[in-house]
Design a protein around this motif. Structure first.
Motif, mmCIF file in Angstrom:
data_model
loop_
_atom_site.group_PDB
_atom_site.id
_atom_site.type_symbol
_atom_site.label_atom_id
_atom_site.label_comp_id
_atom_site.label_asym_id
_atom_site.label_seq_id
_atom_site.Cartn_x
_atom_site.Cartn_y
_atom_site.Cartn_z
ATOM 1 N N LEU A 16 -26.732 -51.638 8.905
ATOM 2 C CA LEU A 16 -27.003 -51.786 10.332
ATOM 3 C C LEU A 16 -26.683 -50.484 11.088
ATOM 4 N N VAL A 17 -25.541 -49.884 10.792
ATOM 5 C CA VAL A 17 -25.177 -48.618 11.434
ATOM 6 C C VAL A 17 -26.200 -47.532 11.103
ATOM 7 N N ILE A 18 -26.557 -47.422 9.847
ATOM 8 C CA ILE A 18 -27.531 -46.413 9.425
ATOM 9 C C ILE A 18 -28.888 -46.666 10.099
ATOM 10 N N ALA A 19 -29.274 -47.939 10.218
ATOM 11 C CA ALA A 19 -30.569 -48.275 10.830
ATOM 12 C C ALA A 19 -30.600 -48.001 12.325
ATOM 13 N N THR A 20 -29.451 -47.972 12.981
ATOM 14 C CA THR A 20 -29.422 -47.792 14.437
ATOM 15 C C THR A 20 -28.971 -46.410 14.885
ATOM 16 N N GLN A 21 -28.451 -45.589 14.000
ATOM 17 C CA GLN A 21 -27.849 -44.334 14.449
ATOM 18 C C GLN A 21 -28.843 -43.325 15.012
ATOM 19 N N ASN A 22 -30.115 -43.475 14.721
ATOM 20 C CA ASN A 22 -31.119 -42.603 15.333
ATOM 21 C C ASN A 22 -31.779 -43.262 16.535
ATOM 22 N N GLY A 23 -31.240 -44.387 16.969
ATOM 23 C CA GLY A 23 -31.773 -45.096 18.125
ATOM 24 C C GLY A 23 -32.349 -46.443 17.741
ATOM 25 N N LEU A 24 -32.409 -47.305 18.727
ATOM 26 C CA LEU A 24 -33.016 -48.620 18.518
ATOM 27 C C LEU A 24 -34.527 -48.472 18.529
ATOM 28 N N PRO A 25 -35.217 -49.345 17.829
ATOM 29 C CA PRO A 25 -36.683 -49.300 17.862
ATOM 30 C C PRO A 25 -37.173 -49.535 19.301
ATOM 31 N N LEU A 26 -38.184 -48.806 19.710
ATOM 32 C CA LEU A 26 -38.726 -48.935 21.065
ATOM 33 C C LEU A 26 -39.789 -50.030 21.084
ATOM 34 N N VAL A 27 -39.293 -51.258 20.945
ATOM 35 C CA VAL A 27 -40.145 -52.449 20.941
ATOM 36 C C VAL A 27 -39.500 -53.483 21.854
ATOM 37 N N THR A 28 -40.232 -54.547 22.148
ATOM 38 C CA THR A 28 -39.730 -55.590 23.043
ATOM 39 C C THR A 28 -38.475 -56.267 22.510
ATOM 40 N N ARG A 29 -38.418 -56.458 21.190
ATOM 41 C CA ARG A 29 -37.280 -57.169 20.590
ATOM 42 C C ARG A 29 -36.675 -56.311 19.479
ATOM 43 N N PRO A 30 -35.925 -55.277 19.851
ATOM 44 C CA PRO A 30 -35.417 -54.346 18.834
ATOM 45 C C PRO A 30 -34.470 -54.988 17.827
ATOM 46 N N TYR A 31 -33.658 -55.947 18.256
ATOM 47 C CA TYR A 31 -32.723 -56.570 17.318
ATOM 48 C C TYR A 31 -33.458 -57.398 16.272
ATOM 49 N N HIS A 32 -34.579 -57.971 16.642
ATOM 50 C CA HIS A 32 -35.386 -58.728 15.679
ATOM 51 C C HIS A 32 -36.002 -57.785 14.646
ATOM 52 N N GLN A 33 -36.483 -56.635 15.109
ATOM 53 C CA GLN A 33 -37.056 -55.674 14.173
ATOM 54 C C GLN A 33 -35.988 -55.131 13.229
ATOM 55 N N LEU A 34 -34.792 -54.857 13.746
ATOM 56 C CA LEU A 34 -33.691 -54.419 12.884
ATOM 57 C C LEU A 34 -33.343 -55.485 11.859
ATOM 58 N N ALA A 35 -33.283 -56.720 12.325
ATOM 59 C CA ALA A 35 -32.942 -57.828 11.431
ATOM 60 C C ALA A 35 -33.932 -57.897 10.270
ATOM 61 N N GLU A 36 -35.193 -57.780 10.596
ATOM 62 C CA GLU A 36 -36.213 -57.829 9.549
ATOM 63 C C GLU A 36 -36.060 -56.650 8.584
ATOM 64 N N ALA A 37 -35.780 -55.483 9.130
ATOM 65 C CA ALA A 37 -35.670 -54.277 8.299
ATOM 66 C C ALA A 37 -34.500 -54.348 7.319
ATOM 67 N N ILE A 38 -33.377 -54.975 7.744
ATOM 68 C CA ILE A 38 -32.213 -54.994 6.843
ATOM 69 C C ILE A 38 -31.981 -56.354 6.200
ATOM 70 N N GLY A 39 -32.835 -57.335 6.521
ATOM 71 C CA GLY A 39 -32.796 -58.613 5.824
ATOM 72 C C GLY A 39 -31.742 -59.592 6.302
ATOM 73 N N ILE A 40 -31.503 -59.632 7.614
ATOM 74 C CA ILE A 40 -30.577 -60.633 8.165
ATOM 75 C C ILE A 40 -31.218 -61.241 9.412
#
Length: 168
Positions: A16-40
């Motif tokens: 999660l830290v590695i996925a966010t350290q360059n910034g959150l995704p610039l989408v409507t639901r960034p936490y959902h996109q992160l969740a999908e990317a790291i499998g939680i």
């Protein structure tokens, strides 16, 4: 990050830290996109980020604008010599101004550097920055023993500490 803080990170926290350290995704639901990317689940992303913030592993989640790209080409760090016993009160007042992006107390380095209150001001021109600094001077009033403005001459890449992905 301290060794103690690193010890409380599990493998999912690290991803999660590695996925966010360059910034959150610039989408409507960034936490959902992160969740999908790291499998939680998205809710788990939010719970984990909250825990990491509260524990101090990460300090903040916020926007880091490129001031030049949004039209603020004059950037001045105003520095102030104010009485130490007044710095907290003055810092809160100055930091509360809508045109001050950050304000903090720093130690003096006497005799060369008498300044102990710093306030960053951005504007479209040096004249605009100086006008805003004049507004700060009015607030500080007679508590200002001296001040200066240090203008930026270029933009630096703004990044914090980065965590490398483990090569296992």
């Amino acid at each position: 990050m301290s060794t103690q803080a690193a010890a409380i990170l599990d493998a999912t926290d690290r991803r999660l830290v590695i996925a966010t350290q360059n910034g959150l995704p610039l989408v409507t639901r960034p936490y959902h996109q992160l969740a999908e990317a790291i499998g939680i689940a998205p809710e788990e992303v939010m719970v984990r980020l909250t825990r990491l913030l509260e524990s101090g592993v990460i300090r903040r989640i916020g926007a880091v604008p490129n001031h030049y790209a949004i039209g603020y080409t004059a950037n001045g760090m105003s520095v102030w010599d104010v009485p130490d016993e007044r710095i907290d009160e003055l810092g809160v007042r100055v930091g509360g101004l809508d045109f001050v992006t950050h304000c903090y107390h720093r130690p003096r380095r006497l005799p060369e550097w008498p300044y102990n209150l710093f306030a960053m001001v951005h504007g479209g021109s040096r004249a605009e920055v100086l006008a805003k600094v004049a507004s700060i001077a009015e607030i500080i009033g007679s508590d200002c023993r001296s001040h200066d403005v240090l203008f930026s001459t270029g933009i630096l890449k703004k990044t914090g500490l980065r965590m490398a992905a483990r090569q296992e």
